[in-house]
Design an enzyme around this catalytic site. Structure first.
Site, PDB file in Angstrom:
ATOM      1  CB  SER A   1     -33.844  -5.284  35.636  1.00 31.93           C
ATOM      2  OG  SER A   1     -33.415  -3.953  35.766  1.00 31.93           O
ATOM      3  CG  MET A   2     -38.824  -5.473  38.384  1.00 33.21           C
ATOM      4  SD  MET A   2     -40.495  -6.135  38.492  1.00 33.21           S
ATOM      5  CE  MET A   2     -40.188  -7.877  38.340  1.00 33.21           C
ATOM      6  N   GLY A   3     -34.292  -5.612  40.362  1.00 32.41           N
ATOM      7  CA  GLY A   3     -33.333  -5.977  41.401  1.00 32.41           C
ATOM      8  C   GLY A   3     -33.532  -7.405  41.874  1.00 32.41           C
TER       9      GLY A   3
ATOM     10  N   GLY B   1     -36.306  -9.848  40.567  1.00 33.52           N
ATOM     11  CA  GLY B   1     -36.301 -10.481  39.251  1.00 33.52           C
ATOM     12  C   GLY B   1     -36.529  -9.533  38.095  1.00 33.52           C
TER      13      GLY B   1
ATOM     14  CG  ASP C   1     -24.021  -2.051  33.493  1.00 33.41           C
ATOM     15  OD1 ASP C   1     -25.086  -1.446  33.291  1.00 33.41           O
ATOM     16  OD2 ASP C   1     -23.050  -1.557  34.103  1.00 33.41           O
TER      17      ASP C   1
HETATM   18  N1  LIG Z   1     -29.940  -8.916  45.110  1.00 30.85           N
HETATM   19  C1  LIG Z   1     -30.113  -9.590  43.967  1.00 30.85           C
HETATM   20  N2  LIG Z   1     -30.289 -10.933  43.968  1.00 30.85           N
HETATM   21  C2  LIG Z   1     -30.470 -11.640  42.834  1.00 30.85           C
HETATM   22  N3  LIG Z   1     -30.493 -11.080  41.613  1.00 30.85           N
HETATM   23  C3  LIG Z   1     -30.347  -9.747  41.528  1.00 30.85           C
HETATM   24  C4  LIG Z   1     -30.142  -8.923  42.693  1.00 30.85           C
HETATM   25  N4  LIG Z   1     -30.003  -7.632  42.281  1.00 30.85           N
HETATM   26  C5  LIG Z   1     -30.102  -7.659  40.946  1.00 30.85           C
HETATM   27  N5  LIG Z   1     -30.315  -8.916  40.479  1.00 30.85           N
HETATM   28  C6  LIG Z   1     -30.458  -9.358  39.082  1.00 30.85           C
HETATM   29  O1  LIG Z   1     -29.946  -8.369  38.233  1.00 30.85           O
HETATM   30  C7  LIG Z   1     -30.979  -7.819  37.395  1.00 30.85           C
HETATM   31  C8  LIG Z   1     -30.715  -6.349  37.176  1.00 30.85           C
HETATM   32  O2  LIG Z   1     -30.714  -5.684  38.423  1.00 30.85           O
HETATM   33  P1  LIG Z   1     -31.262  -4.202  38.650  1.00 30.85           P
HETATM   34  O3  LIG Z   1     -32.718  -4.168  38.398  1.00 30.85           O
HETATM   35  O4  LIG Z   1     -30.758  -3.777  39.969  1.00 30.85           O
HETATM   36  O5  LIG Z   1     -30.509  -3.430  37.453  1.00 30.85           O
HETATM   37  P2  LIG Z   1     -29.998  -1.917  37.336  1.00 30.85           P
HETATM   38  O6  LIG Z   1     -30.644  -1.076  38.365  1.00 30.85           O
HETATM   39  O7  LIG Z   1     -30.166  -1.529  35.915  1.00 30.85           O
HETATM   40  O8  LIG Z   1     -28.439  -2.078  37.648  1.00 30.85           O
HETATM   41  P3  LIG Z   1     -27.164  -1.242  37.117  1.00 30.85           P
HETATM   42  O9  LIG Z   1     -27.652  -0.127  36.263  1.00 30.85           O
HETATM   43  O10 LIG Z   1     -26.454  -0.818  38.345  1.00 30.85           O
HETATM   44  O11 LIG Z   1     -26.327  -2.205  36.340  1.00 30.85           O
HETATM   45  C9  LIG Z   1     -32.274  -8.176  38.095  1.00 30.85           C
HETATM   46  O12 LIG Z   1     -33.354  -8.255  37.184  1.00 30.85           O
HETATM   47  C10 LIG Z   1     -31.928  -9.532  38.722  1.00 30.85           C
HETATM   48  O13 LIG Z   1     -32.041 -10.564  37.755  1.00 30.85           O
HETATM   49 MG   LIG Z   2     -29.124   0.033  34.896  1.00 28.92          MG
END
Ligand SMILES: Nc1ncnc2c1ncn2[C@@H]1O[C@H](COP(=O)(O)OP(=O)(O)OP(=O)(O)O)[C@@H](O)[C@H]1O
Ligand SMILES: [Mg+2]
Length: 311
Positions: free
Chosen positions: A221-223, A226, A253
């Protein structure tokens, strides 16, 4: 059946303050409590999607009781090992400008006997129709390679495993070959010693090298940018959906929950990917780690575009 394992649950206490004053008196405007911990968040999201799971792990004291009650009220089955200490409270201070200060407690001390009890409990659920989700941090008293040990144990019984951990807990347990992992880009870069912001081709190459360990599905996942889905003979990238972000905490999560729900309901790969993108984007629109409603997820699914890698 999906079984989530939360070793270090918490009551998430979110407090709102105009502006946080360090070494001064802060007056809290609003307080909100929620049952938290990664596996518990996953169980809550699965429930919101219309699925079901059993939430397990360690709970203790009054806080533990509160978490057990919250799950019960929501109709989520809880089957925890009760420990003698008190489940922690994690305080999140949110200021008007959106900045976040977190004060996380270490959690109850877990004994060898507690660990044994959890192992026996998990083994009782382990068979070919079960997916285990190991998510989040490892509390004091529990060896950092515990996930690895548990993964071996349940996989021997034919169960499927999804791992979402970072740091040492990830390094040590990925060796046990979980079926699915969902690191975020930073976690993956740290694991491979790559610089922050490594380009996507290199990220894909590094991620795919984990297949050698027996990992079948690698979701990076890349925030807001995508996610990458590297599944057996199906490798795609999705752009992040355009949503009004409230809190990105717990977006990962939510994605884990969607992966598990999709497995349980035997969704096809494209459907799985779309559900992951919509559920995680939906989670971003809610306050704190609150799961998105199924209605919101179903609306967002229509926005997801899936692009094959290499095309
Ligand atoms: N600002 C955003 N806008 C749209 N989608 C987002 C955004 N931030 C996160 N996402 C969605 O959520 C997914 C997971 O986010 P992220 O990569 O931040 O996960 P994470 O760092 O493991 O989060 P956490 O561990 O806090 O639950 C992304 O791949 C994307 O689909
Ligand atoms: Mg996480």
């Amino acid at each position: 059946m999906i079984v989530t394992v939360t070793m270090n649950p918490a009551i998430d206490k979110t407090v709102e303050i105009d502006k946080f004053v360090c070494r001064g008196l802060n007056r809290i405007r609003k307080v909100e409590y929620d049952a938290g911990g990664k596996g518990i968040n996953v169980s809550k999201t699965i429930h919101e999607l219309g699925g079901s799971s059993v939430a397990t792990g360690f709970l203790g004291g009054n806080n533990g009781q509160v978490i057990a009650n919250v799950l019960k009220e929501k109709g989520i089955t809880g089957d925890f090992v009760w420990v003698s200490g008190e489940t922690r409270t994690n305080t999140k201070v949110v200021e008007d400008d959106g900045s976040l200060t977190e004060l996380n407690e270490p959690g109850a001390l877990i004994t060898e006997k507690d660990i044994q009890e959890l192992k026996n409990k998990l083994l009782g659920y382990a068979d070919q129709s079960t997916m285990f989700i190991f998510a989040g941090s490892i509390p004091a008293g529990v060896p950092k390679d515990i996930y690895g040990e548990l993964i071996h144990l349940v996989k021997e019984k034919g169960a499927c495993v999804l791992l979402d951990a970072d740091g040492e807990a990830f390094y040590k347990s990925v060796e046990a070959g979980p079926d699915t992992i969902k690191p975020n880009q930073v976690e993956l870069e740290e694991y491979f010693g790559l610089p922050e912001g490594t380009d996507i081709t290199e990220i894909i190459r590094a991620a795919k090298s984990l297949e050698e360990k027996g990992v079948k599905n690698i979701v990076v996942s890349m925030g807001k940018d995508g996610a990458l889905f590297l599944m057996e003979d199906y490798e795609v990238r999705c752009q992040g959906l355009s949503v009004k972000a409230h809190s990105t905490v717990g977006a990962g999560d939510a994605m884990v929950a969607a992966l598990a729900y999709a497995w349980d309901h035997q969704l096809g790969k494209e459907e799985t990917v779309k559900l992951c993108m919509a559920t995680s984007a939906g989670a971003v629109t809610t306050i704190g780690t609150k799961p998105p409603s199924r209605e919101v997820v179903d609306t967002l699914i229509k926005q997801v575009t899936v692009k094959k890698i290499g095309e």
